[in-house]
Scaffold this motif. Structure first.
Motif, PDB file in Angstrom:
ATOM      1  N   VAL A 187       0.628  -1.059   0.112  1.00 10.96           N
ATOM      2  CA  VAL A 187      -0.084   0.554   0.067  1.00 10.96           C
ATOM      3  C   VAL A 187       1.008   1.118   0.155  1.00 10.96           C
ATOM      4  O   VAL A 187       0.462   2.139  -1.036  1.00 10.96           O
ATOM      5  CB  VAL A 187      -0.637   0.619   1.283  1.00 10.96           C
ATOM      6  CG1 VAL A 187      -1.810   1.314   1.142  1.00 10.96           C
ATOM      7  CG2 VAL A 187      -1.847  -0.996   0.991  1.00 10.96           C
TER       8      VAL A 187
ATOM      9  N   TYR B  63      -7.127   1.451   5.897  1.00 16.87           N
ATOM     10  CA  TYR B  63      -8.762  -0.366   6.465  1.00 16.87           C
ATOM     11  C   TYR B  63      -7.324  -0.697   4.408  1.00 16.87           C
ATOM     12  O   TYR B  63      -7.287  -1.982   4.755  1.00 16.87           O
ATOM     13  CB  TYR B  63      -8.729   1.012   5.224  1.00 16.87           C
ATOM     14  CG  TYR B  63     -10.516  -0.082   5.179  1.00 16.87           C
ATOM     15  CD1 TYR B  63     -11.507  -0.303   6.226  1.00 16.87           C
ATOM     16  CD2 TYR B  63     -10.722  -0.548   4.093  1.00 16.87           C
ATOM     17  CE1 TYR B  63     -12.473  -1.600   5.724  1.00 16.87           C
ATOM     18  CE2 TYR B  63     -11.407  -1.764   3.854  1.00 16.87           C
ATOM     19  CZ  TYR B  63     -11.996  -1.969   4.376  1.00 16.87           C
ATOM     20  OH  TYR B  63     -13.506  -3.000   4.514  1.00 16.87           O
ATOM     21  N   PHE B  64      -7.156  -0.401   3.752  1.00 18.58           N
ATOM     22  CA  PHE B  64      -6.144  -0.621   2.556  1.00 18.58           C
ATOM     23  C   PHE B  64      -4.950  -1.462   3.216  1.00 18.58           C
ATOM     24  O   PHE B  64      -4.757  -2.763   3.259  1.00 18.58           O
ATOM     25  CB  PHE B  64      -5.046   0.247   1.592  1.00 18.58           C
ATOM     26  CG  PHE B  64      -6.542   0.350   0.711  1.00 18.58           C
ATOM     27  CD1 PHE B  64      -6.798  -0.626  -0.587  1.00 18.58           C
ATOM     28  CD2 PHE B  64      -7.809   1.182   0.254  1.00 18.58           C
ATOM     29  CE1 PHE B  64      -7.720  -0.471  -1.605  1.00 18.58           C
ATOM     30  CE2 PHE B  64      -8.586   1.108  -0.588  1.00 18.58           C
ATOM     31  CZ  PHE B  64      -8.354   0.561  -1.461  1.00 18.58           C
ATOM     32  N   SER B  65      -3.883  -1.776   4.347  1.00 16.59           N
ATOM     33  CA  SER B  65      -3.306  -2.328   4.751  1.00 16.59           C
ATOM     34  C   SER B  65      -3.828  -3.244   5.965  1.00 16.59           C
ATOM     35  O   SER B  65      -2.989  -4.662   5.705  1.00 16.59           O
ATOM     36  CB  SER B  65      -2.487  -1.481   5.647  1.00 16.59           C
ATOM     37  OG  SER B  65      -1.420  -0.562   5.355  1.00 16.59           O
TER      38      SER B  65
ATOM     39  N   TYR C 186      -5.849  -5.306   2.758  1.00 15.70           N
ATOM     40  CA  TYR C 186      -5.446  -5.782   1.290  1.00 15.70           C
ATOM     41  C   TYR C 186      -4.982  -7.296   0.526  1.00 15.70           C
ATOM     42  O   TYR C 186      -5.634  -7.280  -0.629  1.00 15.70           O
ATOM     43  CB  TYR C 186      -4.208  -4.992   0.947  1.00 15.70           C
ATOM     44  CG  TYR C 186      -3.016  -5.452   1.363  1.00 15.70           C
ATOM     45  CD1 TYR C 186      -2.170  -6.468   0.231  1.00 15.70           C
ATOM     46  CD2 TYR C 186      -2.973  -5.316   2.800  1.00 15.70           C
ATOM     47  CE1 TYR C 186      -0.856  -6.717   0.835  1.00 15.70           C
ATOM     48  CE2 TYR C 186      -1.529  -6.175   3.167  1.00 15.70           C
ATOM     49  CZ  TYR C 186      -1.084  -6.613   2.501  1.00 15.70           C
ATOM     50  OH  TYR C 186       0.773  -7.533   2.553  1.00 15.70           O
TER      51      TYR C 186
ATOM     52  N   HIS D 168      -7.908   0.669  -5.638  1.00 10.40           N
ATOM     53  CA  HIS D 168      -7.808  -0.395  -5.626  1.00 10.40           C
ATOM     54  C   HIS D 168      -7.182  -1.566  -6.482  1.00 10.40           C
ATOM     55  O   HIS D 168      -6.675  -2.509  -6.152  1.00 10.40           O
ATOM     56  CB  HIS D 168      -9.488  -1.069  -5.449  1.00 10.40           C
ATOM     57  CG  HIS D 168      -9.129  -1.900  -3.921  1.00 10.40           C
ATOM     58  ND1 HIS D 168     -11.069  -2.628  -4.558  1.00 10.40           N
ATOM     59  CD2 HIS D 168      -8.173  -3.142  -3.916  1.00 10.40           C
ATOM     60  CE1 HIS D 168     -10.755  -4.011  -3.849  1.00 10.40           C
ATOM     61  NE2 HIS D 168      -9.296  -3.717  -3.147  1.00 10.40           N
TER      62      HIS D 168
ATOM     63  N   VAL E 180      -3.106  -1.870  -6.021  1.00 10.71           N
ATOM     64  CA  VAL E 180      -2.968  -2.544  -4.755  1.00 10.71           C
ATOM     65  C   VAL E 180      -3.074  -3.757  -4.854  1.00 10.71           C
ATOM     66  O   VAL E 180      -1.856  -5.090  -4.584  1.00 10.71           O
ATOM     67  CB  VAL E 180      -4.110  -2.124  -3.597  1.00 10.71           C
ATOM     68  CG1 VAL E 180      -3.412  -2.655  -2.103  1.00 10.71           C
ATOM     69  CG2 VAL E 180      -3.519  -0.571  -2.692  1.00 10.71           C
ATOM     70  N   LYS E 181      -4.040  -4.235  -5.709  1.00  4.63           N
ATOM     71  CA  LYS E 181      -4.116  -5.906  -5.703  1.00  4.63           C
ATOM     72  C   LYS E 181      -3.244  -6.649  -6.913  1.00  4.63           C
ATOM     73  O   LYS E 181      -3.023  -7.064  -6.273  1.00  4.63           O
ATOM     74  CB  LYS E 181      -5.408  -5.851  -6.555  1.00  4.63           C
ATOM     75  CG  LYS E 181      -6.886  -5.833  -5.435  1.00  4.63           C
ATOM     76  CD  LYS E 181      -8.359  -6.866  -5.502  1.00  4.63           C
ATOM     77  CE  LYS E 181      -8.481  -6.116  -6.990  1.00  4.63           C
ATOM     78  NZ  LYS E 181     -10.155  -7.014  -6.953  1.00  4.63           N
TER      79      LYS E 181
END
Length: 250
Positions: free
Chosen positions: A136, A159-161, A164, A200, A203-204
């Motif tokens: 991230v 949140y992403f961290s 993910y 998103h 990150v993915k």
């Protein structure tokens, strides 16, 4: 428990503070005591603390001078002053120097609780920043996003961290922070400069690269783990972002 350095020249007050149940109720413990700023600075040379709770007027080195010395050293430990009404000007100087807050004497447990809860939130937020997942952080750096003092950006990054590795949607993250999907998407674009879907996807794919590098997963397994509808679509997105396919990347 977060560790507190208590600095107070009045022995009786140190005893009263140490017996307050509010410390432990809020997740803090008084780990060391000092009778003045000079002793406190000596203790800080060899030990670390999460909070300094200090009187202002003390012999040798007072609270303001102690804070100034800490500031000059780049020490960012939160400092909370306890002061009387006639010491307000001193307290104001402390706030200018970067003190977290101040409480009026006699310190009431209710007021102490309010300040400690805010200190804990502050410390937790700083700790969260240290836990940002590398995948991230890399995307954030690539997009040149500045997260300091931006609550929305920090909420999203944290949140992403934390999630993910899991398939989630814009509805999931919006709901978790009390936003409508449309308003969240608008805020996201304003703050990140790209859409939620674009961020998103980056990150993915960053996580996909991590998985590929382990050598433990096949392409279709990674596609399934990331929640893509098909391997073909995963491959398409992967190529758009990296310029190559998963198989060639291997």
């Amino acid at each position: 428990m977060y560790k507190v350095l208590l600095v107070e020249d009045d022995t009786a007050l140190r005893f009263i503070y140490s017996k307050m149940k509010t410390w432990s109720d809020c997740g803090f413990s008084i780990s060391a005591e000092a009778a003045n700023g000079k002793q406190a600075l000596e203790i800080l040379e060899n030990r670390s603390f999460d909070l300094i709770f200090t009187d202002i007027r003390m012999p040798f080195i007072d609270g303001i001078e102690m804070l100034r010395k800490l500031h000059d050293k780049g020490n960012t430990i939160p400092v909370v002053f306890a002061s009387s009404y006639d010491e307000f000007e001193y307290a104001r100087q402390g706030l200018i120097l970067g003190a977290f807050d101040y409480l009026l004497k006699p310190v009431k447990q209710k007021n102490l609780e309010e300040v400690l809860n805010r200190v804990r939130s502050h410390i937790d937020e700083l700790n969260d920043r240290d836990k940002i997942a590398p995948v991230v952080a890399e995307i954030v750096n690539e997009l040149d996003i500045l997260s300091d003092e931006n609550k929305f950006i920090n909420q999203v990054i944290f949140y992403f961290s934390a999630h993910y590795r899991e398939p989630f949607t814009v509805d999931d993250i919006a709901d978790s922070h009390g936003y409508s999907k449309d308003y969240f998407s608008k805020l996201f674009k304003q703050n990140f400069g790209v859409t939620f879907h674009e961020f998103h996807s980056r990150v993915k794919i960053g996580y996909a690269i991590e998985l590929i590098q382990t050598g433990n997963y096949k392409t279709y397994e990674i596609s399934d783990m990331l929640g893509y509808a098909s391997v073909d679509y995963f491959t398409k997105v992967f190529k758009e972002i990296t310029g190559t396919t998963p198989s060639k990347f291997k």
